[in-house]
Design a protein around this motif. Structure first.
Motif, mmCIF file in Angstrom:
data_model
loop_
_atom_site.group_PDB
_atom_site.id
_atom_site.type_symbol
_atom_site.label_atom_id
_atom_site.label_comp_id
_atom_site.label_asym_id
_atom_site.label_seq_id
_atom_site.Cartn_x
_atom_site.Cartn_y
_atom_site.Cartn_z
ATOM 1 N N GLY A 56 55.094 40.279 53.150
ATOM 2 C CA GLY A 56 54.211 41.045 54.018
ATOM 3 C C GLY A 56 53.038 41.671 53.294
ATOM 4 N N VAL A 57 52.549 41.007 52.232
ATOM 5 C CA VAL A 57 51.405 41.514 51.483
ATOM 6 C C VAL A 57 50.354 40.409 51.401
ATOM 7 N N SER A 58 49.157 40.763 50.938
ATOM 8 C CA SER A 58 48.109 39.767 50.759
ATOM 9 C C SER A 58 48.382 38.947 49.507
ATOM 10 N N ARG A 59 47.755 37.774 49.447
ATOM 11 C CA ARG A 59 47.907 36.948 48.248
ATOM 12 C C ARG A 59 47.328 37.661 47.028
ATOM 13 N N ASP A 60 46.247 38.397 47.224
ATOM 14 C CA ASP A 60 45.665 39.156 46.106
ATOM 15 C C ASP A 60 46.638 40.208 45.591
ATOM 16 N N ALA A 61 47.338 40.878 46.534
ATOM 17 C CA ALA A 61 48.300 41.906 46.120
ATOM 18 C C ALA A 61 49.450 41.280 45.344
ATOM 19 N N PHE A 62 49.884 40.101 45.791
ATOM 20 C CA PHE A 62 50.959 39.450 45.051
ATOM 21 C C PHE A 62 50.465 39.006 43.681
ATOM 22 N N GLY A 63 49.243 38.494 43.608
ATOM 23 C CA GLY A 63 48.686 38.085 42.333
ATOM 24 C C GLY A 63 48.589 39.243 41.353
ATOM 25 N N ALA A 64 48.195 40.415 41.866
ATOM 26 C CA ALA A 64 48.114 41.596 40.998
ATOM 27 C C ALA A 64 49.494 41.991 40.489
ATOM 28 N N ALA A 65 50.507 41.913 41.361
ATOM 29 C CA ALA A 65 51.868 42.245 40.950
ATOM 30 C C ALA A 65 52.373 41.247 39.919
ATOM 31 N N LEU A 66 51.993 39.991 40.080
ATOM 32 C CA LEU A 66 52.424 38.964 39.134
ATOM 33 C C LEU A 66 51.791 39.196 37.761
ATOM 34 N N ARG A 67 50.518 39.563 37.758
ATOM 35 C CA ARG A 67 49.861 39.845 36.473
ATOM 36 C C ARG A 67 50.471 41.072 35.806
ATOM 37 N N ALA A 68 50.775 42.098 36.612
ATOM 38 C CA ALA A 68 51.391 43.307 36.051
ATOM 39 C C ALA A 68 52.779 43.019 35.487
ATOM 40 N N ALA A 69 53.431 41.981 36.003
ATOM 41 C CA ALA A 69 54.767 41.607 35.534
ATOM 42 C C ALA A 69 54.714 40.539 34.454
ATOM 43 N N ASP A 70 53.523 40.315 33.872
ATOM 44 C CA ASP A 70 53.347 39.313 32.812
ATOM 45 C C ASP A 70 53.806 37.923 33.258
ATOM 46 N N GLY A 71 53.544 37.619 34.529
ATOM 47 C CA GLY A 71 53.862 36.297 35.048
ATOM 48 C C GLY A 71 55.291 36.109 35.500
ATOM 49 N N SER A 72 56.109 37.168 35.456
ATOM 50 C CA SER A 72 57.500 37.054 35.884
ATOM 51 C C SER A 72 57.579 37.069 37.410
#
Length: 498
Positions: free
Chosen positions: A396-412
């Motif tokens: 339920g989030v935008s693709r940009d929001a998921f991308g930011a979370a992925l970067r913050a998680a070092d790609g995990s």
């Protein structure tokens, strides 16, 4: 493997139905619809903006297309036993359309399979110029948008009754890949009916307006499951692709499926989870299979496999989840998607159950990034956009929001998912298998009614008798009658063939 000038991933049936309608209206030579089920009453464009001068129900639309294009021929092939699961589907209008359309509109039932199998491919080919292949049947209960709202007035059965949220995925291709799917569809028609439709002349211009390609100028692989039957050889390409893809994963495996019962796929994932530096694994499944039988058979096998995977997950790299709406209602996952790292995307009709690996006819499309490809970075980015878009939809989030979370998680992938999952609202929730009785445990571990290869109906009948303690009396009587009829039908078919 065949080249596609354009390939597009289509998420959920609201978009697919609109694009299919647009392609049908551009057909001049042939339309092949090969599926598990079809309902002639399905409304395709539910935006409220569809022109009234063109029919919007698939049955009337095909009749309209044939009448306005004298050179057009339409072929609709549907599994012949789908009525056992859905006896009130809108099949009769197709028979009427065939009668009205004369020699240019053909509707047939596909019974060319072992008695314990079913035809499960979902393919639409327009003029061999554009083809759709994936998990979406043109039938009732499939329509939904990526919003998956709790209250959606357009999400109804043909009779007007509402149905629940439904998530699905298919793919569109053109060029050589579309022609290859046309050849496959004609071969299936020949196997089912004994005669082969003529291929259309080279044609272009059927790609729907507004369908943005996800990939351009790429190779597309066609993987099949086909049981050995009546001279046709056994084909297990889909199972081989699953196992090879899982073994090749470096960082992540993302999987969406209606079921999770294929023990060879489960064992392959288990081996990767046991590795100290193996890939992360994210599996998206529905809360429960639709139907009592599927719930018991597939549910028991899933419960056992999930427990095995969680025991193997010593390094916290597994997430097995179910999507829910903003109001907490379960979203039914019917999609069949596999994404391995940024290197492989597979979309098709095959579920993660044993039947899809060797019993039922299936067809999947796959795009793989090869290291020598000059456009490898572009292809990798496109594959990740598909995966991240699906996870963003579920969370339920935008693709940009998921991308930011992925970067913050070092790609995990799992840490990004954990950071965005919410205790309520539109999100992904952890799947918890229910406790199993001894009978259910045996049912799941022996793969009863979900075999690896077709088996005699007599064996299926004996296996089914073991279910009787779980079944309400009325349902048991109905099931026993259906199985007896199938057993008799299989015997009479063999006698006729001999």
């Amino acid at each position: 493997m065949a080249r596609a000038d354009r390939a597009a991933v289509i998420v959920d049936a609201a978009a697919y139905f609109v694009h299919l309608k647009a392609a049908v209206l551009r057909a001049r030579h042939s339309i092949l619809l090969i599926g598990w089920d079809f309902d002639a009453r399905i409304e395709l464009d539910r935006s409220g903006e569809a022109p009234t001068s063109v029919p919007n129900r698939i049955g009337r639309l095909l009749d309209h297309a044939v009448r306005r294009s004298p050179g057009l021929r339409v072929y609709v092939l549907r599994w012949d036993l789908a009525f056992l699961k859905m006896p009130f589907r809108g099949t009769t209008p197709f028979f009427l359309l065939e009668w009205l359309g004369g020699h240019r509109l053909h509707f047939h039932l596909d019974r060319h399979h072992p008695p314990s199998a079913c035809h499960h491919q979902k393919i639409a080919v327009i003029d061999d110029a554009v083809a759709f292949c994936g998990g979406i049947d043109v039938t009732g209960g499939r329509w939904d948008t990526p919003a998956h709202r709790d209250r959606e007035p357009r999400r109804t059965w043909p009779g007007g009754a509402p149905h629940g949220p439904w998530h699905d995925v298919t793919m569109a291709v053109d060029g050589e890949a579309a022609r290859a799917l046309g050849d496959l569809a004609r071969e299936r028609w020949f196997a089912a009916n004994g005669w082969r439709p003529d291929p259309p002349p080279p044609c272009t211009g059927c790609w729907p307006d507004g369908l943005e390609p996800t990939f351009r100028d790429t190779d597309v692989s066609i993987a099949r499951t086909q049981p050995a039957y009546d001279g046709l050889p056994e084909v297990r390409e889909i199972e081989a692709l699953y196992l090879a893809a899982i073994a090749s994963a470096r960082r992540s495996i993302y999987l969406e499926s209606q079921y999770f019962a294929a023990h060879r796929v489960g064992e392959a994932l288990e081996r990767r989870l046991l590795e100290p530096d193996g890939p992360e694994v994210v599996v998206i499944n529905p809360e429960r299979a639709i139907g009592w039988l599927e719930g018991e058979v597939m549910g028991a096998a899933r419960a056992l496999l999930v427990r095995r995977l969680r025991e193997a997950d010593r390094h916290d790299r597994l997430r097995f989840c179910t999507p829910v709406t903003a109001g907490g209602r379960a979203i039914y996952v019917h999609a069949k998607v596999l994404v391995v790292d940024d290197a492989l995307l597979r979309i098709g009709s095959s579920n993660v159950n044993n039947r899809s690996m060797g019993v039922d006819t299936e067809c999947d499309l796959a795009i793989e990034v090869r290291s020598h490809d000059a456009r490898a970075p572009e292809l990798r980015a496109a594959i990740l956009r598909v995966r991240d878009g699906l996870l963003a939809e579920h969370l339920g989030v935008s693709r940009d929001a998921f991308g930011a979370a992925l970067r913050a998680a070092d790609g995990s992938l799992v840490r990004a998912l954990d950071s965005l999952a919410q205790p309520s609202g539109r999100t992904l929730v952890r799947f918890e298998p229910s406790d199993l009785s001894e009978l259910e445990r045996e049912l799941g571990s022996t793969h009863a009614l979900d075999p690896h290869r077709p088996e005699p109906m007599s064996r299926t009948f004996v296996r089914s008798l073991r279910l009787l303690p779980l079944v309400p009396p009325a349902l048991a009587a109905l099931g026993a009658g259906a199985l007896a009829w199938l057993f008799w039908r299989g015997r009479t078919r063999r006698v006729a063939e001999e």
